[in-house]
Design a protein around this motif. Sequence first.
Motif, PDB file in Angstrom:
ATOM      1  N   ASP A  82       0.831  -1.209   0.000  1.00 20.71           N
ATOM      2  CA  ASP A  82       0.000   0.000   0.000  1.00 20.71           C
ATOM      3  C   ASP A  82       0.861   1.253   0.000  1.00 20.71           C
ATOM      4  OD1 ASP A  82      -2.254  -1.560   0.000  1.00 20.71           O
ATOM      5  OD2 ASP A  82      -2.631  -1.359   2.162  1.00 20.71           O
ATOM      6  N   LEU A 109       2.496   1.638  -3.498  1.00 22.71           N
ATOM      7  CA  LEU A 109       1.571   2.134  -4.515  1.00 22.71           C
ATOM      8  C   LEU A 109       1.130   3.568  -4.231  1.00 22.71           C
ATOM      9  CD1 LEU A 109      -0.566  -1.079  -5.201  1.00 22.71           C
ATOM     10  CD2 LEU A 109       1.321  -0.131  -6.551  1.00 22.71           C
ATOM     11  N   ASP A 110       1.085   3.958  -2.964  1.00 21.87           N
ATOM     12  CA  ASP A 110       0.809   5.366  -2.643  1.00 21.87           C
ATOM     13  C   ASP A 110       1.908   6.264  -3.213  1.00 21.87           C
ATOM     14  OD1 ASP A 110      -1.533   4.779  -1.342  1.00 21.87           O
ATOM     15  OD2 ASP A 110      -0.701   4.927   0.692  1.00 21.87           O
ATOM     16  N   CYS A 165      -5.278   3.190 -16.431  1.00 19.63           N
ATOM     17  CA  CYS A 165      -5.051   1.923 -15.740  1.00 19.63           C
ATOM     18  C   CYS A 165      -5.573   0.809 -16.650  1.00 19.63           C
ATOM     19  CB  CYS A 165      -5.764   1.903 -14.394  1.00 19.63           C
ATOM     20  SG  CYS A 165      -5.137   3.142 -13.230  1.00 19.63           S
ATOM     21  N   TYR A 205      -7.635  -6.074  -8.761  1.00 24.58           N
ATOM     22  CA  TYR A 205      -6.452  -5.449  -8.171  1.00 24.58           C
ATOM     23  C   TYR A 205      -6.231  -4.046  -8.741  1.00 24.58           C
ATOM     24  CZ  TYR A 205      -1.702  -5.327  -6.172  1.00 24.58           C
ATOM     25  OH  TYR A 205      -0.566  -5.012  -5.451  1.00 24.58           O
ATOM     26  N   LEU A 206      -6.262  -3.940 -10.066  1.00 21.78           N
ATOM     27  CA  LEU A 206      -6.019  -2.639 -10.685  1.00 21.78           C
ATOM     28  C   LEU A 206      -7.204  -1.711 -10.465  1.00 21.78           C
ATOM     29  CD1 LEU A 206      -3.735  -1.317 -12.251  1.00 21.78           C
ATOM     30  CD2 LEU A 206      -4.939  -1.875 -14.365  1.00 21.78           C
ATOM     31  N   PHE A 262      -6.646  -0.176  -7.163  1.00 23.43           N
ATOM     32  CA  PHE A 262      -5.596   0.841  -7.288  1.00 23.43           C
ATOM     33  C   PHE A 262      -6.180   2.124  -7.866  1.00 23.43           C
ATOM     34  CE2 PHE A 262      -2.662   3.034 -10.130  1.00 23.43           C
ATOM     35  CZ  PHE A 262      -1.590   3.295  -9.297  1.00 23.43           C
ATOM     36  N   HIS A 263      -6.969   2.002  -8.928  1.00 25.42           N
ATOM     37  CA  HIS A 263      -7.541   3.188  -9.557  1.00 25.42           C
ATOM     38  C   HIS A 263      -8.490   3.917  -8.616  1.00 25.42           C
ATOM     39  CE1 HIS A 263     -10.823   5.169 -11.892  1.00 25.42           C
ATOM     40  NE2 HIS A 263      -9.772   5.756 -12.426  1.00 25.42           N
ATOM     41  N   ARG A 282      -8.406   4.072  -5.357  1.00 18.96           N
ATOM     42  CA  ARG A 282      -7.614   4.814  -4.364  1.00 18.96           C
ATOM     43  C   ARG A 282      -6.941   6.017  -5.001  1.00 18.96           C
ATOM     44  NH1 ARG A 282      -3.438   0.912  -2.477  1.00 18.96           N
ATOM     45  NH2 ARG A 282      -2.644   2.710  -1.326  1.00 18.96           N
TER      46      ARG A 282
END
Length: 428
Positions: free
Chosen positions: A244, A247-248, A267, A278-279, A282-283, A285
């Motif tokens: 986390d 990726l932040d 993305c 998963y992606l 991510f998008h 967030r």
Amino acid sequence: MKRAIRQFVLNNRIASARRTHSAPATEIVVCCAPVPEGNRGDQALLAAVVDTLRRGPWKKIHLVQTAYHPILAIREDERIRIHAGYYPVFTSLECFREQLAWVRFLRSKGEVILIGADVLDEHYSVARSEGSFYAMHLAARCSCPTRIIGFSVNGAPSDALRSRFQQAQNDGTRLFVRDALSFQRLHDAGIKSAELVGDLALLMRPARVEDLDPALRQFIQTAPGPVVGLNFTEVVMGRGPETDALLDRVMDACAHLAREGGCRFICIPHDEQGGIEYLGAFHARMNQRHPGIATLVSPMPSAQQLKCIAGQCAHVFTCRLHLGIATLGMGRPVTGFPYQGKFEGQFEHFGLTDGLVYKDHLPGTVDGMTELFRRRIQASSELAQRVRDRLPAVLALSMKNFAGLPCDAADKTADAAPIGAVGGIART
């Protein structure tokens, strides 16, 4: 006794199949990679093979499922036939009835091609590796010319795997390995007949820009600066607090580049087995943290559309090799986050080994991450030229998968993946 009887019956069926190969065959068999609809890499391999074989003289092209997953992206027509019932032969040695049916099916067939992908080297399972090799062994015994194309060996072969490759070599099966590292591993294991080729997916035709989702086209057309593709997967990046935080840092680096250079980010998932979820997370967030600078490709488009999307990016950062291959096939540069030795050989083809960034080497600060992304994006034009300079030779290397077949012609490599598709609507 039961096993001996089965072998006797199978040998008789093989002898019968051999007697039907006296005349030139007009039908060719393609044993597909296992999950063409769930894994866009497998779909790309199959699409490239079918597109290429359609240029040949065969009256029938038989597509054989090697798993229970259906083939949906390619439809049957007057030349294409799809067969779903033989997959147990490729997954187990204990399927005598299906083995008999497989041998019967091979009567009067020409070349039998297996798209090896990652199923040969035991990473899926030992049983699938055994079954796949045995299916091709049966085809060779039926006097069908055999070849295995589009495969990797992700690690030094075990003794059992080396023995299976040796048997294939003794059968006369041609082995077309898709990257230099896998080729070296086979050579070191004593498999001297293996031939180094390019990845099949490079030959796949991209979709047209006009066929992309209108909202995605609008996002690309209105970007104030370079459009950059992002692909992250759990296999490479992992999960948990450390991931986390990593990726932040990526998100914050993207925000810096959006402010200073107008970058916008797409993305791009590339398989359904966890990749979308998963992606997508991510998008979500990233959009909450830095609204408006990124969009998510959803739902999952076809492999051809994903290749087109990659061609609209100035640069793509990816954990999925086949998204990288799609990007390279469109003449665009890639930064890869490699695993299992999958990336190295393909990047070597294009002189891009400086674009491999291992997870453990990713910067531990936002400033460091920003500089890494900035440096790669700023070099995009130079890297793209390097890719385009090498692409014709790599496409020719990819066509070597079909060496000796009637569809093999040097003057058709450019037609297989037109560089003219690179321009599109990308911002550079």
